[in-house]
Design a protein around this motif. Structure first.
Motif, mmCIF file in Angstrom:
data_model
loop_
_atom_site.group_PDB
_atom_site.id
_atom_site.type_symbol
_atom_site.label_atom_id
_atom_site.label_comp_id
_atom_site.label_asym_id
_atom_site.label_seq_id
_atom_site.Cartn_x
_atom_site.Cartn_y
_atom_site.Cartn_z
ATOM 1 N N ILE A 3 37.134 28.031 42.241
ATOM 2 C CA ILE A 3 37.495 29.410 41.929
ATOM 3 C C ILE A 3 38.835 29.699 42.580
ATOM 4 O O ILE A 3 39.025 29.452 43.767
ATOM 5 N N GLU A 4 39.758 30.219 41.788
ATOM 6 C CA GLU A 4 41.089 30.563 42.287
ATOM 7 C C GLU A 4 41.397 32.017 41.933
ATOM 8 O O GLU A 4 41.137 32.452 40.811
ATOM 9 N N VAL A 5 41.923 32.734 42.906
ATOM 10 C CA VAL A 5 42.367 34.113 42.698
ATOM 11 C C VAL A 5 43.867 34.099 42.960
ATOM 12 O O VAL A 5 44.300 33.947 44.099
ATOM 13 N N ARG A 6 44.652 34.230 41.883
ATOM 14 C CA ARG A 6 46.091 34.011 41.981
ATOM 15 C C ARG A 6 46.880 35.226 41.511
ATOM 16 O O ARG A 6 46.642 35.753 40.423
ATOM 17 N N LEU A 7 47.832 35.654 42.338
ATOM 18 C CA LEU A 7 48.754 36.713 41.944
ATOM 19 C C LEU A 7 49.590 36.195 40.787
ATOM 20 O O LEU A 7 50.122 35.094 40.850
ATOM 21 N N THR A 8 49.674 36.990 39.714
ATOM 22 C CA THR A 8 50.378 36.522 38.530
ATOM 23 C C THR A 8 51.830 36.980 38.507
ATOM 24 O O THR A 8 52.196 37.971 39.133
ATOM 25 N N THR A 9 52.607 36.251 37.762
ATOM 26 C CA THR A 9 54.009 36.568 37.533
ATOM 27 C C THR A 9 54.138 37.214 36.157
ATOM 28 O O THR A 9 53.196 37.190 35.352
ATOM 29 N N LYS A 10 55.318 37.720 35.864
ATOM 30 C CA LYS A 10 55.569 38.274 34.522
ATOM 31 C C LYS A 10 55.346 37.212 33.450
ATOM 32 O O LYS A 10 54.892 37.515 32.345
ATOM 33 N N GLU A 11 55.670 35.972 33.765
ATOM 34 C CA GLU A 11 55.512 34.886 32.796
ATOM 35 C C GLU A 11 54.041 34.604 32.492
ATOM 36 O O GLU A 11 53.723 34.088 31.415
ATOM 37 N N TYR A 70 46.016 40.209 39.837
ATOM 38 C CA TYR A 70 45.458 38.890 40.143
ATOM 39 C C TYR A 70 44.701 38.331 38.950
ATOM 40 O O TYR A 70 43.936 39.041 38.296
ATOM 41 N N LEU A 71 44.893 37.062 38.714
ATOM 42 C CA LEU A 71 44.166 36.322 37.686
ATOM 43 C C LEU A 71 43.046 35.547 38.382
ATOM 44 O O LEU A 71 43.259 34.952 39.445
ATOM 45 N N ILE A 72 41.871 35.558 37.779
ATOM 46 C CA ILE A 72 40.745 34.769 38.269
ATOM 47 C C ILE A 72 40.631 33.534 37.383
ATOM 48 O O ILE A 72 40.563 33.638 36.155
ATOM 49 N N LEU A 73 40.633 32.369 38.019
ATOM 50 C CA LEU A 73 40.475 31.103 37.306
ATOM 51 C C LEU A 73 39.231 30.390 37.835
ATOM 52 O O LEU A 73 39.001 30.355 39.058
ATOM 53 N N VAL A 74 38.443 29.849 36.938
ATOM 54 C CA VAL A 74 37.291 29.039 37.321
ATOM 55 C C VAL A 74 37.489 27.677 36.672
ATOM 56 O O VAL A 74 37.579 27.573 35.445
ATOM 57 N N ASP A 75 37.592 26.661 37.512
ATOM 58 C CA ASP A 75 37.895 25.307 37.036
ATOM 59 C C ASP A 75 39.111 25.323 36.107
ATOM 60 O O ASP A 75 39.115 24.720 35.028
ATOM 61 N N ASP A 76 40.143 26.051 36.530
ATOM 62 C CA ASP A 76 41.427 26.173 35.837
ATOM 63 C C ASP A 76 41.354 26.919 34.500
ATOM 64 O O ASP A 76 42.328 26.921 33.741
ATOM 65 N N THR A 118 35.476 39.376 47.707
ATOM 66 C CA THR A 118 35.667 39.065 49.126
ATOM 67 C C THR A 118 37.042 38.461 49.370
ATOM 68 O O THR A 118 37.726 38.819 50.335
ATOM 69 N N GLU A 119 37.472 37.563 48.506
ATOM 70 C CA GLU A 119 38.812 36.971 48.632
ATOM 71 C C GLU A 119 39.892 38.048 48.559
ATOM 72 O O GLU A 119 40.851 38.029 49.334
#
Length: 177
Positions: A3-11, A70-76, A118-119
């Protein structure tokens, strides 16, 4: 499962924008909203295409260090998103506001949402606020936030029913400073 919680860019904004109509459709089950005359889930009748709706969301990528998409990714795989707002886009005295929180159906019910919340809480320290629909149709969302916030704060939080900029809501507040 990764599980990844990633701040997204405009792209990368298009990924969240692709999921946003699904989020609004999901909310319609709690609020009874119907689409506008063009089939778009928005209050405005002016939104005739999803592109119109996408353009309104651009603010999330135009205010770094104020609005956090933020984008949530699960197994990419894209699985959802979280929008965190800071002043002036939240209530007086609040540092961080959970503006939107969405997880696609296939990823629900297995702890991903609680992990993500939580993240997100751990990324920022201060006074938090979030709210959800208090209606009986949203009992699952209410239980989720009650459990998640209670577990995170070890029961040290405030829960009230009250007015917000979006009508009466079930409001959760806590501080993790």
């Amino acid at each position: 499962m990764k599980i990844e919680v990633r701040l997204t860019t405009k792209e990368e904004a298009y990924i969240i924008k692709n999921m946003y109509p699904l989020y609004l459709h999901d909310l319609s089950g709690h609020y009874g909203n119907t689409p506008n005359r063009h089939g778009i889930y928005e209050d405005s009748q002016d939104y005739a295409t999803l592109q119109d709706q996408y353009d309104v969301q651009n603010i999330w990528w135009e205010k770094p260090n104020c609005l956090y998409p933020y984008l949530i990714l699960v197994d990419d795989t894209p699985a959802g998103f979280v929008f965190i707002a800071t002043p002036p886009h939240c209530s007086l005295g609040v540092n961080y506001f959970v503006n939107e929180f969405f997880l696609l159906q296939p990823f629900r019910g297995n702890g991903i949402a609680q992990y993500v919340a939580t993240e997100i809480f751990e990324k920022f320290r201060g006074k938090w606020e979030l709210f959800t629909n208090p209606a009986a149709k949203n009992v699952i969302g209410q239980k989720f936030w009650r459990k998640t916030v209670s577990n995170y704060t070890k029961g040290d939080y405030e829960e009230v029913l009250g007015p917000t900029f979006d009508g009466d809501k079930l409001i959760f507040r806590f501080c993790n400073a």
